[in-house]
Motif scaffolding. Structure first.
Motif, PDB file in Angstrom:
ATOM      1  N   GLU A  27      75.448  46.271  75.048  1.00 12.84           N
ATOM      2  CA  GLU A  27      76.665  45.927  74.311  1.00 12.84           C
ATOM      3  C   GLU A  27      77.899  46.252  75.164  1.00 12.84           C
ATOM      4  N   THR A  31      79.693  39.020  73.421  1.00 14.76           N
ATOM      5  CA  THR A  31      79.671  40.370  72.853  1.00 14.76           C
ATOM      6  C   THR A  31      78.730  41.279  73.634  1.00 14.76           C
ATOM      7  N   TRP A  37      74.500  44.062  63.919  1.00 13.76           N
ATOM      8  CA  TRP A  37      75.570  43.055  63.890  1.00 13.76           C
ATOM      9  C   TRP A  37      74.910  41.683  64.029  1.00 13.76           C
ATOM     10  N   ARG A  68      84.358  38.695  71.763  1.00 15.53           N
ATOM     11  CA  ARG A  68      84.391  38.563  70.299  1.00 15.53           C
ATOM     12  C   ARG A  68      84.189  39.949  69.703  1.00 15.53           C
ATOM     13  N   ALA A 118      82.901  41.730  60.382  1.00 16.86           N
ATOM     14  CA  ALA A 118      81.448  41.841  60.484  1.00 16.86           C
ATOM     15  C   ALA A 118      80.800  42.528  59.289  1.00 16.86           C
ATOM     16  N   ASN A 167      74.629  37.359  63.110  1.00 18.81           N
ATOM     17  CA  ASN A 167      75.452  36.135  63.003  1.00 18.81           C
ATOM     18  C   ASN A 167      76.830  36.335  63.637  1.00 18.81           C
ATOM     19  N   ARG A 168      76.818  36.759  64.886  1.00 19.34           N
ATOM     20  CA  ARG A 168      78.050  37.177  65.540  1.00 19.34           C
ATOM     21  C   ARG A 168      79.060  36.049  65.737  1.00 19.34           C
ATOM     22  N   GLU A 169      78.587  34.830  65.786  1.00 21.67           N
ATOM     23  CA  GLU A 169      79.517  33.717  66.007  1.00 21.67           C
ATOM     24  C   GLU A 169      80.378  33.447  64.785  1.00 21.67           C
ATOM     25  N   ASN A 204      80.490  36.170  62.009  1.00 22.40           N
ATOM     26  CA  ASN A 204      80.863  37.468  61.451  1.00 22.40           C
ATOM     27  C   ASN A 204      81.569  38.324  62.504  1.00 22.40           C
ATOM     28  N   TYR A 205      82.836  38.085  62.645  1.00 25.49           N
ATOM     29  CA  TYR A 205      83.640  38.825  63.628  1.00 25.49           C
ATOM     30  C   TYR A 205      85.082  38.860  63.130  1.00 25.49           C
ATOM     31  N   PRO A 250      83.918  42.778  66.470  1.00 27.51           N
ATOM     32  CA  PRO A 250      83.449  42.804  65.076  1.00 27.51           C
ATOM     33  C   PRO A 250      84.508  43.208  64.063  1.00 27.51           C
TER      34      PRO A 250
END
Length: 476
Positions: free
Chosen positions: A206, A229, A129, A163, A110, A131-133, A135-136, A165
């Motif tokens: 979270e 997440t 955090w 998911r 991330a 663009n989690r899909e 950036n993990y 980070p």
């Protein structure tokens, strides 16, 4: 405190890094077997003094010892098989639960650089955090399995897909059943890196940095739950099975219970950042149902936090405001400690639970030790070691001594406190010769009635250095 001395009895050796040690009675048996979960994905059990394979899921585990493609962590890793728990009715229904990092889910991470807060630059303490899909680091799963006496155990369903980070702070010994509620408890770290860059641990929505209770009696049977997440991303039928017990977790060594008259004291260990390791205890708590949390978020409201447990991270590292260390070049023996998140320390100062006991990475007091990382917390209710009966035992992976080589871990204890003061602790002297090999204390476990203690020791900090593990029973 009384100075205690114990010895170690080897049970099994030359195994891979043991992350979970606990006992269960197999269906059809009349006695407990010791189960050992190794980080690489193997689960063994000791029966009639012989080691047998219970389950091998190495092919399901992410490739350990590496980070993003092309970047090596030198064999050190905090992912893998991290949780194993047996249903309270395991003898009759054969159900058990696993938490592990899933093969083939390696992502880029991330953040592209090492994170360190800068109090002079407020932007560094307000990262998001995004663009989690994409950036993990990886995906963790929590699954229900069933033991079959004449066949291989089989996966029954997936409870959660998470998911994450960063590669670290996934928790260890992360699945345990509550003897109070009969529900599965997942203890999960803040997402990783250092200093909780996105402040996930204090954000109610979270999943990370939390202690979560799962009602496994509610059979949702969503075949393949989405990877999530945040609590709001979880499908409603699964939300209905979840309650939130605590937040403010950095990284955690599971939860353990000690019966006290007709109620239970709960113990959790929170791994420190740079200064202090902490053990917390509580009896009463008021969990918040996850659907209530999600509804409050939609209404832009805050649910009542009265009776809710908050360990204080990231504003507090145990009993200290979270700080980072600046080395004093003109005097190497002295460090300057700078408060990392002053405002957050103030905001959580009266909401947080105070530790039962803490120990430090540097400690000038006699008969104490400098620690590295807390690895286990377990009550001991046996009478074979009278000086420790009723104590809360804990382990640190490696004692800090300037001249110590090879490395040795630490076993220590404190007592259950009722006066709301910070408890003292005492180091337990171990009469055992490890020879010239390093001995990192990586896990601590007990049997069902907490009358026996088990210690997992490894010869290396690297999960990729194979077959260097020994499991001992701690004996008089």
């Amino acid at each position: 405190m009384i100075k205690a001395k114990v010895s170690l009895r080897p049970i099994v050796s030359k195994i891979n890094l043991p992350t979970v040690l606990k006992t269960a009675i197999l269906p059809g048996d009349s006695f407990e077997s010791l189960f050992i979960a190794a980080q690489v994905g193997e689960i063994f059990y000791i029966r009639d003094e012989a080691i047998q394979t219970f389950l091998d899921i190495r092919s399901r585990i992410i490739k350990l010892g590496t980070s993003e493609p092309g970047v090596s962590r030198g064999g050190y890793d905090e992912r893998g098989l991290l949780g194993l728990a047996f249903h309270p009715e395991f003898y009759y229904n054969g159900l058990f639960y696993l938490h592990y990092s899933v093969a083939g889910t390696q992502g880029p991470g991330a953040l592209s650089e090492h994170y360190r807060p800068n109090p002079c630059d407020p932007k560094t303490s307000n990262l998001r955090w995004l663009n989690r899909e994409t950036n993990y680091d990886h995906i963790d799963t929590v699954e229900e399995w069933v033991f079959q006496p004449n066949a291989q155990p089989q996966k029954r369903r997936t409870l959660l897909n998470l998911r994450r980070p960063f590669f670290n702070h996934n928790g260890v010994n992360s699945l345990n059943f509550s003897p109070e509620t009969g529900k599965l408890i997942l203890t999960i770290g803040d997402g990783g890196s250092g200093y909780d860059p996105f402040n996930l641990s204090q954000d109610d929505m979270e999943i990370y940095g939390k202690i979560i209770e799962i009602d496994v009696g509610k059979n949702t049977f969503i075949h393949n739950p989405p990877v999530v997440t945040r609590f709001s991303e979880i499908p409603s039928p699964i939300q209905e099975t979840l309650t939130l017990i605590a937040k403010g977790v950095r990284n955690i060594t599971g939860i353990s219970f000690q019966k006290f008259y007709n109620q239970y004291i709960k113990y959790v260990g929170n791994v420190g950042q740079d200064v202090v390791e902490s053990i917390f205890s509580f009896v009463h708590y008021k969990p918040i149902p996850v659907p209530q949390l999600v509804q409050a978020s939609l209404m832009r409201a805050k649910p009542s936090q009265e009776g809710f447990i908050n360990l204080g991270w990231r504003g507090w590292e145990g009993d200290f405001p979270t700080s980072f260390i600046k080395r004093c070049s003109e005097n190497p023996a002295v460090d300057e400690k700078i408060i990392a998140y002053y405002n957050e320390a103030v905001k959580t100062s009266v909401r947080r639970l105070q530790p039962l006991t803490s120990y430090f990475h540097k400690d000038p007091r006699p008969n104490k030790f400098g620690g590295t990382s807390l690895t286990g917390v377990q009550p001991y209710m046996g009478n074979k070691i009278p000086s420790l009966t009723g104590s809360v035992m804990f382990t640190d992976i490696a004692q800090v001594k300037e001249s110590q080589s090879p490395v040795r871990g630490v076993l220590a204890y404190t007592k259950a406190g009722t006066d709301c003061k910070l408890n003292d602790f005492s180091v337990v002297e171990i009469d055992y010769n490890f020879g010239s090999q390093s001995a990192y204390y990586v896990s601590l476990g007990t049997n069902l009635d907490q009358t026996r203690l088990y210690l997992g020791v490894y010869g290396s900090m690297k999960v990729s250095d194979f077959n260097q593990g020994t499991v001992f029973e701690i004996v008089p």
